[in-house]
Design a protein around this motif. Sequence first.
Motif, PDB file in Angstrom:
ATOM      1  N   ALA A  36       0.842  -1.197   0.000  1.00 50.14           N
ATOM      2  CA  ALA A  36       0.000   0.000   0.000  1.00 50.14           C
ATOM      3  C   ALA A  36       0.877   1.246   0.000  1.00 50.14           C
ATOM      4  O   ALA A  36       0.611   2.222  -0.711  1.00 50.14           O
ATOM      5  N   LEU A  37       1.931   1.210   0.795  1.00 47.18           N
ATOM      6  CA  LEU A  37       2.886   2.328   0.809  1.00 47.18           C
ATOM      7  C   LEU A  37       3.570   2.479  -0.546  1.00 47.18           C
ATOM      8  O   LEU A  37       3.796   3.592  -1.028  1.00 47.18           O
ATOM      9  N   VAL A  38       3.886   1.344  -1.164  1.00 46.97           N
ATOM     10  CA  VAL A  38       4.523   1.368  -2.485  1.00 46.97           C
ATOM     11  C   VAL A  38       3.607   2.038  -3.505  1.00 46.97           C
ATOM     12  O   VAL A  38       4.030   2.887  -4.285  1.00 46.97           O
ATOM     13  N   LEU A  39       2.329   1.644  -3.502  1.00 47.80           N
ATOM     14  CA  LEU A  39       1.387   2.236  -4.462  1.00 47.80           C
ATOM     15  C   LEU A  39       1.270   3.736  -4.247  1.00 47.80           C
ATOM     16  O   LEU A  39       1.274   4.511  -5.212  1.00 47.80           O
ATOM     17  N   GLY A  40       1.163   4.161  -2.994  1.00 53.50           N
ATOM     18  CA  GLY A  40       1.060   5.589  -2.710  1.00 53.50           C
ATOM     19  C   GLY A  40       2.282   6.357  -3.177  1.00 53.50           C
ATOM     20  O   GLY A  40       2.163   7.434  -3.786  1.00 53.50           O
ATOM     21  N   ALA A  41       3.468   5.808  -2.917  1.00 60.37           N
ATOM     22  CA  ALA A  41       4.705   6.476  -3.338  1.00 60.37           C
ATOM     23  C   ALA A  41       4.811   6.542  -4.858  1.00 60.37           C
ATOM     24  O   ALA A  41       5.197   7.569  -5.428  1.00 60.37           O
ATOM     25  N   SER A  65      -5.417  -3.755 -10.226  1.00 60.54           N
ATOM     26  CA  SER A  65      -5.744  -2.807 -11.292  1.00 60.54           C
ATOM     27  C   SER A  65      -5.220  -1.411 -10.970  1.00 60.54           C
ATOM     28  O   SER A  65      -4.888  -0.647 -11.886  1.00 60.54           O
ATOM     29  N   GLU A  66      -5.108  -1.077  -9.690  1.00 60.55           N
ATOM     30  CA  GLU A  66      -4.565   0.231  -9.320  1.00 60.55           C
ATOM     31  C   GLU A  66      -3.078   0.310  -9.640  1.00 60.55           C
ATOM     32  O   GLU A  66      -2.592   1.331 -10.143  1.00 60.55           O
ATOM     33  N   PHE A  67      -2.352  -0.754  -9.353  1.00 59.37           N
ATOM     34  CA  PHE A  67      -0.935  -0.788  -9.726  1.00 59.37           C
ATOM     35  C   PHE A  67      -0.775  -0.681 -11.239  1.00 59.37           C
ATOM     36  O   PHE A  67       0.102   0.034 -11.740  1.00 59.37           O
ATOM     37  N   ALA A  68      -1.627  -1.400 -11.984  1.00 59.77           N
ATOM     38  CA  ALA A  68      -1.556  -1.340 -13.443  1.00 59.77           C
ATOM     39  C   ALA A  68      -1.862   0.064 -13.948  1.00 59.77           C
ATOM     40  O   ALA A  68      -1.188   0.576 -14.844  1.00 59.77           O
ATOM     41  N   ALA A  69      -2.885   0.702 -13.365  1.00 56.62           N
ATOM     42  CA  ALA A  69      -3.256   2.051 -13.786  1.00 56.62           C
ATOM     43  C   ALA A  69      -2.143   3.049 -13.512  1.00 56.62           C
ATOM     44  O   ALA A  69      -1.848   3.924 -14.344  1.00 56.62           O
ATOM     45  N   ILE A  82      -6.231   2.623 -19.888  1.00 60.26           N
ATOM     46  CA  ILE A  82      -6.317   2.408 -18.441  1.00 60.26           C
ATOM     47  C   ILE A  82      -7.644   1.756 -18.070  1.00 60.26           C
ATOM     48  O   ILE A  82      -7.693   0.827 -17.255  1.00 60.26           O
ATOM     49  N   VAL A  83      -8.737   2.227 -18.673  1.00 58.75           N
ATOM     50  CA  VAL A  83     -10.051   1.639 -18.396  1.00 58.75           C
ATOM     51  C   VAL A  83     -10.097   0.183 -18.855  1.00 58.75           C
ATOM     52  O   VAL A  83     -10.618  -0.694 -18.144  1.00 58.75           O
ATOM     53  N   ALA A  84      -9.530  -0.090 -20.025  1.00 59.54           N
ATOM     54  CA  ALA A  84      -9.542  -1.463 -20.545  1.00 59.54           C
ATOM     55  C   ALA A  84      -8.725  -2.401 -19.655  1.00 59.54           C
ATOM     56  O   ALA A  84      -9.159  -3.516 -19.335  1.00 59.54           O
ATOM     57  N   ILE A  85      -7.556  -1.947 -19.239  1.00 61.49           N
ATOM     58  CA  ILE A  85      -6.712  -2.760 -18.367  1.00 61.49           C
ATOM     59  C   ILE A  85      -7.408  -2.983 -17.033  1.00 61.49           C
ATOM     60  O   ILE A  85      -7.417  -4.102 -16.492  1.00 61.49           O
ATOM     61  N   THR A  86      -8.011  -1.922 -16.479  1.00 58.74           N
ATOM     62  CA  THR A  86      -8.712  -2.044 -15.197  1.00 58.74           C
ATOM     63  C   THR A  86      -9.844  -3.052 -15.289  1.00 58.74           C
ATOM     64  O   THR A  86     -10.038  -3.884 -14.388  1.00 58.74           O
ATOM     65  N   PHE A  87     -10.597  -2.998 -16.385  1.00 65.93           N
ATOM     66  CA  PHE A  87     -11.710  -3.929 -16.557  1.00 65.93           C
ATOM     67  C   PHE A  87     -11.206  -5.368 -16.632  1.00 65.93           C
ATOM     68  O   PHE A  87     -11.769  -6.275 -15.994  1.00 65.93           O
ATOM     69  N   LEU A  88     -10.152  -5.594 -17.400  1.00 64.17           N
ATOM     70  CA  LEU A  88      -9.653  -6.954 -17.565  1.00 64.17           C
ATOM     71  C   LEU A  88      -9.046  -7.496 -16.270  1.00 64.17           C
ATOM     72  O   LEU A  88      -9.269  -8.652 -15.910  1.00 64.17           O
ATOM     73  N   VAL A  89      -8.276  -6.656 -15.579  1.00 66.10           N
ATOM     74  CA  VAL A  89      -7.676  -7.117 -14.326  1.00 66.10           C
ATOM     75  C   VAL A  89      -8.759  -7.406 -13.291  1.00 66.10           C
ATOM     76  O   VAL A  89      -8.705  -8.405 -12.564  1.00 66.10           O
ATOM     77  N   ASN A  90      -9.775  -6.543 -13.230  1.00 66.05           N
ATOM     78  CA  ASN A  90     -10.847  -6.722 -12.256  1.00 66.05           C
ATOM     79  C   ASN A  90     -11.889  -7.755 -12.690  1.00 66.05           C
ATOM     80  O   ASN A  90     -12.784  -8.080 -11.902  1.00 66.05           O
ATOM     81  N   GLY A 222       5.036  -2.149 -22.398  1.00 65.33           N
ATOM     82  CA  GLY A 222       3.904  -1.661 -21.610  1.00 65.33           C
ATOM     83  C   GLY A 222       3.353  -2.730 -20.684  1.00 65.33           C
ATOM     84  O   GLY A 222       3.972  -3.769 -20.452  1.00 65.33           O
ATOM     85  N   ALA A 223       2.142  -2.463 -20.176  1.00 67.22           N
ATOM     86  CA  ALA A 223       1.536  -3.348 -19.179  1.00 67.22           C
ATOM     87  C   ALA A 223       0.496  -4.287 -19.773  1.00 67.22           C
ATOM     88  O   ALA A 223      -0.379  -4.783 -19.064  1.00 67.22           O
ATOM     89  N   TRP A 224       0.594  -4.556 -21.077  1.00 65.97           N
ATOM     90  CA  TRP A 224      -0.395  -5.428 -21.704  1.00 65.97           C
ATOM     91  C   TRP A 224      -0.328  -6.857 -21.176  1.00 65.97           C
ATOM     92  O   TRP A 224      -1.271  -7.627 -21.321  1.00 65.97           O
ATOM     93  N   TYR A 225       0.797  -7.238 -20.562  1.00 70.18           N
ATOM     94  CA  TYR A 225       0.906  -8.587 -20.012  1.00 70.18           C
ATOM     95  C   TYR A 225      -0.111  -8.819 -18.899  1.00 70.18           C
ATOM     96  O   TYR A 225      -0.557  -9.958 -18.678  1.00 70.18           O
ATOM     97  N   VAL A 226      -0.494  -7.751 -18.191  1.00 75.40           N
ATOM     98  CA  VAL A 226      -1.497  -7.882 -17.123  1.00 75.40           C
ATOM     99  C   VAL A 226      -2.841  -8.286 -17.724  1.00 75.40           C
ATOM    100  O   VAL A 226      -3.492  -9.235 -17.267  1.00 75.40           O
TER     101      VAL A 226
END
Length: 245
Positions: A36-41, A65-69, A82-90, A222-226
């Motif tokens: 959580a600290l990592v994501l915030g930083a 999905s937050e890390f991916a975004a 970002i929306v597409a990645i978030t949808f797929l991860v979630n 990029g992050a398409w692997y997610v």
Amino acid sequence: MSISQAVETTGDGSGTEFRRGVASCAPVLFGTIPYALVLGAQAMQKGLSTVELSALTGLNFAGGSEFAAIQLWTSPPHVVLIVAITFLVNSRHLLMGAALAPFLRDLPRRKAFPALFFLCDESWALGLADAKQRAAAGISPAFSPRYYMGAALAMYLTWVAFTTLGAMLGPMLGDVATYGFDMAFPAVFLVLLRGMWKSAATARPWLVSLVVAAFVYLLVPGAWYVAAGALSGLVSAWFFWREEA
């Protein structure tokens, strides 16, 4: 205290069930705090404000999905990607919700919808495991809303609070990867996967997702692997289910 003792002593709707949920989630919370600290930083390094990050973690509440975004965040952001990645991860939440559906069926909507909003990998794993244990012990109802919400709310408040703290401490922390904090995220998921392990056959979608994600990571920038890993895991799970049906 065992499940049976808790129910017999206080009833399924007592505060003890809520505290039992918080207590069962405590070991996971300690693993959640570092990433959580990592994501915030990382969010601060990408230019997000503390308020924007708190809104992101509070409204989305899905760490993967937050890390991916955050990794994809640019100025201006690529919103569609970002929306597409978030949808797929979630999208894994579709399967998680389906697994909980038999236990939530008898709950009124005013309780079922909040339970689904606070659904995350950790609260889902704990809630489902507890419901199965109660069912095996002959306890009815098998699903304890108070237990589940104790675990889910503890997870939610810890996540939002420490991502916000990470954003505030970001300039002081610097590159958080140097402390090894970035390993906390995969470590927690490995523990959860171990708890959900049944057999090698049922874990085949995990292997498909891992292999596809690794190849895409090596071949596609990029992050398409997610997204590739999430989508291939879902598709393979459907095909394997059809073979067994």
